[in-house]
Design a protein around this motif. Sequence first.
Motif, PDB file in Angstrom:
ATOM      1  N   GLU A  25       2.196   1.604  -3.541  1.00  0.00           N
ATOM      2  CA  GLU A  25       1.189   2.334  -4.212  1.00  0.00           C
ATOM      3  C   GLU A  25       0.820   3.753  -4.209  1.00  0.00           C
ATOM      4  O   GLU A  25       0.703   4.586  -4.980  1.00  0.00           O
ATOM      5  CB  GLU A  25      -0.130   1.173  -4.129  1.00  0.00           C
ATOM      6  CG  GLU A  25       0.104  -0.013  -4.602  1.00  0.00           C
ATOM      7  CD  GLU A  25      -1.294  -0.900  -4.414  1.00  0.00           C
ATOM      8  OE1 GLU A  25      -2.164  -0.241  -3.604  1.00  0.00           O
ATOM      9  OE2 GLU A  25      -1.359  -1.857  -4.941  1.00  0.00           O
ATOM     10  N   ASP A  26       0.790   4.025  -2.764  1.00  0.00           N
ATOM     11  CA  ASP A  26       0.493   5.636  -2.483  1.00  0.00           C
ATOM     12  C   ASP A  26       1.495   6.363  -3.017  1.00  0.00           C
ATOM     13  O   ASP A  26       1.632   7.439  -3.388  1.00  0.00           O
ATOM     14  CB  ASP A  26       0.387   5.621  -0.932  1.00  0.00           C
ATOM     15  CG  ASP A  26      -0.766   5.028  -0.403  1.00  0.00           C
ATOM     16  OD1 ASP A  26      -1.762   4.911  -1.185  1.00  0.00           O
ATOM     17  OD2 ASP A  26      -0.855   4.713   0.766  1.00  0.00           O
ATOM     18  N   ARG A  27       2.870   5.788  -3.018  1.00  0.00           N
ATOM     19  CA  ARG A  27       4.044   6.809  -3.252  1.00  0.00           C
ATOM     20  C   ARG A  27       4.082   6.847  -4.790  1.00  0.00           C
ATOM     21  O   ARG A  27       4.349   8.034  -5.202  1.00  0.00           O
ATOM     22  CB  ARG A  27       5.317   5.864  -2.922  1.00  0.00           C
ATOM     23  CG  ARG A  27       6.464   6.822  -3.258  1.00  0.00           C
ATOM     24  CD  ARG A  27       7.718   6.032  -2.760  1.00  0.00           C
ATOM     25  NE  ARG A  27       7.909   5.611  -1.577  1.00  0.00           N
ATOM     26  CZ  ARG A  27       7.834   4.706  -0.878  1.00  0.00           C
ATOM     27  NH1 ARG A  27       7.540   3.323  -1.563  1.00  0.00           N
ATOM     28  NH2 ARG A  27       7.854   4.317   0.346  1.00  0.00           N
ATOM     29  N   ALA A  28       3.720   5.739  -5.598  1.00  0.00           N
ATOM     30  CA  ALA A  28       3.715   5.794  -7.109  1.00  0.00           C
ATOM     31  C   ALA A  28       2.475   6.914  -7.498  1.00  0.00           C
ATOM     32  O   ALA A  28       2.653   7.485  -8.387  1.00  0.00           O
ATOM     33  CB  ALA A  28       3.443   4.475  -7.630  1.00  0.00           C
ATOM     34  N   ALA A  29       1.370   6.886  -6.626  1.00  0.00           N
ATOM     35  CA  ALA A  29       0.240   7.674  -7.005  1.00  0.00           C
ATOM     36  C   ALA A  29       0.646   9.079  -6.745  1.00  0.00           C
ATOM     37  O   ALA A  29       0.319  10.017  -7.499  1.00  0.00           O
ATOM     38  CB  ALA A  29      -0.967   7.305  -6.158  1.00  0.00           C
ATOM     39  N   ALA A  30       1.280   9.228  -5.725  1.00  0.00           N
ATOM     40  CA  ALA A  30       1.643  10.663  -5.228  1.00  0.00           C
ATOM     41  C   ALA A  30       2.843  11.237  -6.372  1.00  0.00           C
ATOM     42  O   ALA A  30       2.525  12.621  -6.778  1.00  0.00           O
ATOM     43  CB  ALA A  30       2.224  10.775  -3.771  1.00  0.00           C
ATOM     44  N   LYS A  31       3.673  10.475  -6.776  1.00  0.00           N
ATOM     45  CA  LYS A  31       4.461  10.956  -7.759  1.00  0.00           C
ATOM     46  C   LYS A  31       3.771  11.167  -9.185  1.00  0.00           C
ATOM     47  O   LYS A  31       4.202  12.115  -9.821  1.00  0.00           O
ATOM     48  CB  LYS A  31       5.499   9.822  -7.980  1.00  0.00           C
ATOM     49  CG  LYS A  31       6.685  10.288  -9.071  1.00  0.00           C
ATOM     50  CD  LYS A  31       7.660   9.097  -9.119  1.00  0.00           C
ATOM     51  CE  LYS A  31       8.898   9.513 -10.181  1.00  0.00           C
ATOM     52  NZ  LYS A  31      10.031   8.668  -9.917  1.00  0.00           N
ATOM     53  N   ALA A  32       2.777  10.315  -9.533  1.00  0.00           N
ATOM     54  CA  ALA A  32       1.877  10.867 -10.427  1.00  0.00           C
ATOM     55  C   ALA A  32       1.184  11.877 -10.576  1.00  0.00           C
ATOM     56  O   ALA A  32       1.266  12.535 -11.382  1.00  0.00           O
ATOM     57  CB  ALA A  32       1.278   9.451 -10.815  1.00  0.00           C
ATOM     58  N   GLY A  33       0.725  12.290  -9.462  1.00  0.00           N
ATOM     59  CA  GLY A  33       0.049  13.449  -9.285  1.00  0.00           C
ATOM     60  C   GLY A  33       0.594  14.413  -9.303  1.00  0.00           C
ATOM     61  O   GLY A  33       0.584  15.471  -9.850  1.00  0.00           O
ATOM     62  N   GLU A  34       2.089  14.666  -8.948  1.00  0.00           N
ATOM     63  CA  GLU A  34       2.869  15.671  -8.846  1.00  0.00           C
ATOM     64  C   GLU A  34       3.414  15.832 -10.313  1.00  0.00           C
ATOM     65  O   GLU A  34       3.463  16.888 -10.567  1.00  0.00           O
ATOM     66  CB  GLU A  34       4.220  15.323  -8.001  1.00  0.00           C
ATOM     67  CG  GLU A  34       4.022  15.329  -6.641  1.00  0.00           C
ATOM     68  CD  GLU A  34       5.322  14.995  -5.967  1.00  0.00           C
ATOM     69  OE1 GLU A  34       6.324  14.742  -6.471  1.00  0.00           O
ATOM     70  OE2 GLU A  34       5.242  15.072  -4.562  1.00  0.00           O
ATOM     71  N   LYS A  72       0.832  -1.167   0.026  1.00  0.00           N
ATOM     72  CA  LYS A  72      -0.086  -0.176   0.039  1.00  0.00           C
ATOM     73  C   LYS A  72       0.826   1.378   0.225  1.00  0.00           C
ATOM     74  O   LYS A  72       0.721   2.361  -0.666  1.00  0.00           O
ATOM     75  CB  LYS A  72      -0.899  -0.069   1.239  1.00  0.00           C
ATOM     76  CG  LYS A  72      -1.909   1.219   1.357  1.00  0.00           C
ATOM     77  CD  LYS A  72      -2.587   1.195   0.316  1.00  0.00           C
ATOM     78  CE  LYS A  72      -3.993   1.979   0.552  1.00  0.00           C
ATOM     79  NZ  LYS A  72      -3.434   3.261   0.850  1.00  0.00           N
ATOM     80  N   LYS A  73       1.935   1.271   0.754  1.00  0.00           N
ATOM     81  CA  LYS A  73       2.868   2.400   0.727  1.00  0.00           C
ATOM     82  C   LYS A  73       3.575   2.500  -0.592  1.00  0.00           C
ATOM     83  O   LYS A  73       3.539   3.796  -1.087  1.00  0.00           O
ATOM     84  CB  LYS A  73       4.129   1.988   1.840  1.00  0.00           C
ATOM     85  CG  LYS A  73       4.843   3.244   2.244  1.00  0.00           C
ATOM     86  CD  LYS A  73       6.013   2.955   3.105  1.00  0.00           C
ATOM     87  CE  LYS A  73       5.408   2.479   4.382  1.00  0.00           C
ATOM     88  NZ  LYS A  73       6.580   2.292   5.399  1.00  0.00           N
TER      89      LYS A  73
END
Length: 221
Positions: free
Chosen positions: A143-152, A140-141
């Motif tokens: 996935e969250d890190r990848a999602a945050a990077k994609a959002g940035e 989960k961590k």
Amino acid sequence: MKKFAAACFLATVGMLAGAQPAAQQPAAPAEAPRSIDAERARIGAERARLEAGFLAEDAECYKKFAVNSCLGKVNERRREVMGDLRRQEILLNDEERRNRGAEQIRKTEEKASPENQQEAADRRAKAAADYQSRLEREKKKNEDRAAAKAGEQGNSDASAARLKGSQEKSQARSDKKATAAEEAKKFNDRVKEAQERKAQHESDRLKQTKPPAKSLPLPQD
């Protein structure tokens, strides 16, 4: 990562199988240590391959004008991927320690009473559940890190698009003003030219309508 997930799954199944009574418990699988060793070797090879690629990128950075900026970006990606490999190694080390502990418990249970065997089986089951929970949290961590990077990245792209749109509008306004100024200049030139032609025509007309000079008087007898 697929090999690593498969190795973790096999280790977890083996630990859960150890929850059976000693009389029904199979021998510890000999493949688990080899799987961990193979995964650790894979991580080492991957680290060496990635580091070789980063060194090549470093060399390319020194050929560019913005050397420090280029090196900073390479180092940022280096820290990210190497950190991920390190996390995989930590999970492998945890699994290896757990396998050794489970093996020691199994050997001890062979000489223990049924009550002690059940307690040990419960501990192994709890350890397996805790390990699975840790895997889920780590997943989960990530996935969250990848999602945050994609959002940035998405925000950065949107900002760049807005900036480009603003620059294009500003350029269009500048072009429009320049065109209007050019048209105004052409108009003024035409007006001036017309006025000059009119003045010349008026001058020519006045010259043509000038009264003739008086004739000299006739001589008298």
